[in-house]
Design an enzyme around this catalytic site. Structure first.
Site, mmCIF file in Angstrom:
data_model
loop_
_atom_site.group_PDB
_atom_site.id
_atom_site.type_symbol
_atom_site.label_atom_id
_atom_site.label_comp_id
_atom_site.label_asym_id
_atom_site.label_seq_id
_atom_site.Cartn_x
_atom_site.Cartn_y
_atom_site.Cartn_z
ATOM 1 N N HIS A 18 15.239 102.761 56.364
ATOM 2 C CA HIS A 18 14.044 101.921 56.490
ATOM 3 C C HIS A 18 12.822 102.791 56.817
ATOM 4 O O HIS A 18 11.753 102.585 56.255
ATOM 5 C CB HIS A 18 14.198 100.897 57.631
ATOM 6 C CG HIS A 18 15.261 99.865 57.433
ATOM 7 N ND1 HIS A 18 16.225 99.603 58.370
ATOM 8 C CD2 HIS A 18 15.510 99.008 56.415
ATOM 9 C CE1 HIS A 18 17.006 98.616 57.939
ATOM 10 N NE2 HIS A 18 16.611 98.251 56.757
ATOM 11 N N LYS A 42 22.090 80.917 63.086
ATOM 12 C CA LYS A 42 23.245 81.218 62.236
ATOM 13 C C LYS A 42 23.468 82.719 62.068
ATOM 14 O O LYS A 42 24.577 83.158 61.844
ATOM 15 C CB LYS A 42 23.051 80.568 60.861
ATOM 16 C CG LYS A 42 23.557 79.132 60.833
ATOM 17 C CD LYS A 42 23.508 78.571 59.430
ATOM 18 C CE LYS A 42 22.384 77.572 59.288
ATOM 19 N NZ LYS A 42 21.954 77.347 57.941
ATOM 20 N N ARG A 93 18.889 100.992 47.071
ATOM 21 C CA ARG A 93 19.891 102.018 47.358
ATOM 22 C C ARG A 93 20.760 102.194 46.117
ATOM 23 O O ARG A 93 20.254 102.379 45.033
ATOM 24 C CB ARG A 93 20.726 101.614 48.576
ATOM 25 C CG ARG A 93 19.973 101.767 49.866
ATOM 26 C CD ARG A 93 20.634 101.057 50.997
ATOM 27 N NE ARG A 93 20.469 99.619 50.843
ATOM 28 C CZ ARG A 93 20.776 98.726 51.760
ATOM 29 N NH1 ARG A 93 21.271 99.108 52.901
ATOM 30 N NH2 ARG A 93 20.568 97.436 51.554
ATOM 31 N N SER A 132 22.212 98.852 57.901
ATOM 32 C CA SER A 132 22.282 98.492 59.318
ATOM 33 C C SER A 132 23.720 98.132 59.697
ATOM 34 O O SER A 132 24.176 98.449 60.797
ATOM 35 C CB SER A 132 21.374 97.305 59.616
ATOM 36 O OG SER A 132 20.048 97.624 59.310
#
Ligand code: ADP
Length: 179
Positions: A18, A42, A93, A132
């Site tokens: 990032h 959620k 990516r 992540s």
């Protein structure tokens, strides 16, 4: 005309992948907004919205990057309209991102309330497979995070894993006392 770019994401947490996209886009446009999708009940995020902002703020300061951080809720196109965004920045990516990103772009184009262009910046080779989720998995297994996240994020991840481990321990102790 001021060119405003928006780089949206979950940033749970921000990774070096990032940071690379943020650095490059801050050099390309007049104004860059890093948009954090607000955690919903959620989403199983590790970090709260405030923690994410704090981590990104520290990274921007250390890297001397000029960008704004905003948390947003609801449709991305509404946020784009409100903030007068001209360019939506996405990172690409491996090939596996392509289909999702195309769907994301085309859907947002269909819903658009204002004109904007989407640009894709490719991840540098070393971060091609960095996400992540991967970083959280490494943290959970006490792996070395140095090449994947900035130093302040590494510290927060280690702290978070410790907290989670303590939580599991105290839950197990509670079970022992149940009759
Ligand atoms: P993730 O997919 O890791 O949960 P985000 O939802 O925060 O990350 O992603 C926001 C944007 O950043 C997306 O366009 C995503 O493709 C891009 N991105 C994420 N990781 C990288 C990376 N390692 N290199 C380049 N772009 C990335």
């Amino acid at each position: 005309m001021t060119k405003t770019a928006l780089y949206p994401g979950s940033f749970d947490p921000i990774t070096n992948g990032h940071v690379d996209i943020i650095k490059r886009s801050s050099n390309l446009f007049d104004r860059l907004i890093i948009g954090i999708f607000k955690n919903s009940s959620k989403t199983k995020a590790w970090f709260s919205d405030d923690e994410k902002v704090e981590m990104i703020k520290e990274v921007l300061k250390k890297e001397k990057i000029d960008a704004e951080i905003k948390i947003f809720n609801g449709l991305l196109v509404d946020f784009i309209y409100e903030e007068k965004v001209n360019i939506l920045v996405r990172g690409l990516r491996a090939l596996s991102d392509y289909e999702y990103e195309l769907q994301f772009t085309l859907t947002n184009k269909t819903l658009a309330k204002s004109e904007f262009e989407t640009i894709f910046l490719s991840a540098p080779r070393r971060y091609l497979y960095l996400s992540s989720s991967l970083v959280k998995e490494i943290a959970q297994n006490h792996g070395d995070l140095k090449t994947f996240v900035p130093e302040n994020v590494e510290k927060k991840l280690i702290e978070k894993v410790k907290q989670m481990e303590l939580q599991v321990l105290s839950n197990e102790n509670l079970k022992d006392y149940k009759i």
